[in-house]
Write an enzyme that holds these catalytic residues in place. Structure first.
Site, mmCIF file in Angstrom:
data_model
loop_
_atom_site.group_PDB
_atom_site.id
_atom_site.type_symbol
_atom_site.label_atom_id
_atom_site.label_comp_id
_atom_site.label_asym_id
_atom_site.label_seq_id
_atom_site.Cartn_x
_atom_site.Cartn_y
_atom_site.Cartn_z
ATOM 1 N N GLY A 176 0.846 -1.192 0.000
ATOM 2 C CA GLY A 176 0.000 0.000 0.000
ATOM 3 C C GLY A 176 0.877 1.235 0.000
ATOM 4 N N GLU A 202 -4.637 5.800 -9.829
ATOM 5 C CA GLU A 202 -4.132 7.171 -9.720
ATOM 6 C C GLU A 202 -2.801 7.194 -8.973
ATOM 7 O OE1 GLU A 202 -5.275 10.207 -10.683
ATOM 8 O OE2 GLU A 202 -7.114 9.571 -11.701
ATOM 9 N N GLN A 203 -2.714 6.449 -7.879
ATOM 10 C CA GLN A 203 -1.464 6.397 -7.125
ATOM 11 C C GLN A 203 -0.367 5.737 -7.959
ATOM 12 O OE1 GLN A 203 -2.455 4.434 -3.430
ATOM 13 N NE2 GLN A 203 -3.093 6.347 -2.462
ATOM 14 N N CYS A 362 -12.616 13.047 12.218
ATOM 15 C CA CYS A 362 -11.537 12.107 12.543
ATOM 16 C C CYS A 362 -10.503 12.760 13.460
ATOM 17 C CB CYS A 362 -10.881 11.601 11.266
ATOM 18 S SG CYS A 362 -11.876 10.383 10.372
#
Length: 396
Positions: A176, A202-203, A362
């Site tokens: 990841g 995209e990454q 968050c």
């Protein structure tokens, strides 16, 4: 003869490691799947009040035989003790790994890819607006109150790499890898051969462009694939890192994830696991699950640590970055609010309010302790070659 047969049957169960037994009648027999590194010598036939004890508790049997002078050990006692514990370690057989893998293949894997796509493929331009230059979308590490977001993200990357004790030409896997700054920096600072994997197109495009621009094609590779598709026969890594990925695995697949990492890591290798952690075991809250991270599950420290022995992972160091993540999210929220009016029309007002609530909410969740983020440094098997203290992790 009955005692000898019972001993042989019990010793045969110690199939990890390797050792030799010389019985009282002179017979020698090797046990385990590796070359013998110690010997158990029976000087005489041992006395047992209860012969059933031999099979039910071989450690007690051998310990009492040693106390009585019936046996001695030839070789290092460290090897004897290591073999004993190795054969009493957690057993992955209690997990239906094959069944979990089959379930993942039967639609869950595609669903996971779609979940990743729904969050991370909103567009590189979208994230570039409010992330820092490193495009790091995970908890930063603020060493000083004056640190900018970019400085703190670089601190996080360096702090993570420093824990792994990287050496030149070692192999590093980033599960990841996001937009790739960690694997790029690992190659630049330590000279390692780094591999990153991501499910986000995209990454992947962003990392590939960065690697090419920096001329690091020989040292850094990135693949668009699921971590389960890495072949352990082709890949074995000295070190593995995973930042912000564990939360996407799903509760029932946590054992499968740890098993896969085990197969990809060399014996004695280090694994840095960085993940958001819940305070207590609970389902992902409904709003986050529906709008932000579909398919995600935030495990707890208790839950995670309890799994480690079953996959031969030793916990070396654990660090909470909870307050760092609260500040990171505050910075992201501030940046997002400053740029939200510049976003393309496809990001409508409802979307902007959703992301504003997500980032600010968050931050509050971390600040109030409802959730945490933890870095675990783990070794595959015992590693006695590491520094005796953790000071090296915090040296400039």
């Amino acid at each position: 003869m009955l005692k000898k047969a019972a001993l042989k049957a019990a010793l045969k169960l110690w199939n990890k490691g390797g050792f030799t037994v010389r019985f009282w009648d002179g017979e020698e027999k090797n046990y385990g799947k590796e070359n013998p590194n110690f010997k158990i010598i029976f000087h005489r036939e041992p006395e047992f009040k209860d012969i059933t004890q031999i099979g039910s508790n071989i450690v007690l049997t051998l310990g009492e035989a040693y106390m009585d002078g019936s046996i001695d050990f030839e070789g290092s006692l460290d090897d004897v003790i290591a073999t004993m514990f190795k054969n009493q370690a957690g057993d992955i057989k209690k997990y239906d790994l094959a069944g979990l893998r089959k379930k993942m293949f039967s639609g869950v894997e595609e669903e996971e890819k779609e979940n990743i796509h729904s969050h991370y493929d909103l567009g590189n331009d979208f994230y570039r607006k409010w992330l820092d230059r490193t495009m790091s979308y995970s908890c930063a590490y603020f060493k000083r109150p004056t640190d900018t977001l970019e400085e703190a993200q670089l601190h996080k990357i360096d702090h993570s790499l420093q824990k792994l004790l990287l050496r030149k030409n070692e192999t590093l896997l980033d599960i990841g890898c996001g937009w790739g700054w960690l694997i790029i920096r690992a190659a630049q600072l330590y000279g390692v051969n780094a591999v990153g994997i991501t499910l986000s197109e995209e990454q992947y495009d962003g990392v590939t462009a960065r690697i090419k621009k920096l001329g690091l094609e020989d040292k850094v590779k990135v693949h668009l694939l699921n971590y389960m598709d890495l072949d352990p026969k082709q890949y074995k890594f000295d070190k593995i890192v995973s930042i912000g990925m564990f939360e996407h695995v799903g509760k029932e697949f946590l054992p499968l994830y740890l098993h896969k990492v085990n197969t990809l890591l060399k014996d004695g290798g280090l694994f840095l696991l960085h993940s958001i952690m819940g305070f207590t075991e609970a389902p992902t809250n409904g709003w986050i699950k529906k709008y932000i991270f579909p398919g995600g599950y935030v495990p707890t420290v208790r839950e995670t640590v309890s799994l480690l022995p079953d996959f031969n992972f030793y916990l070396l160091h654990m660090e909470s970055l909870r307050r760092h993540y609260a500040r990171t999210l505050d910075e992201w929220h501030k940046n997002f609010m400053n740029c939200k009016d510049e976003l393309p029309e496809k990001y409508n007002e409802r979307f902007k309010r959703m992301w504003s609530l997500y980032l600010a909410g968050c931050a509050s969740a971390f600040r109030t302790g409802n959730i945490d983020v933890v870095q675990y440094l783990l070794s595959k098997g015992v590693n006695n070659k590491l520094p005796m203290t953790d000071e090296y992790m915090y040296e400039d």
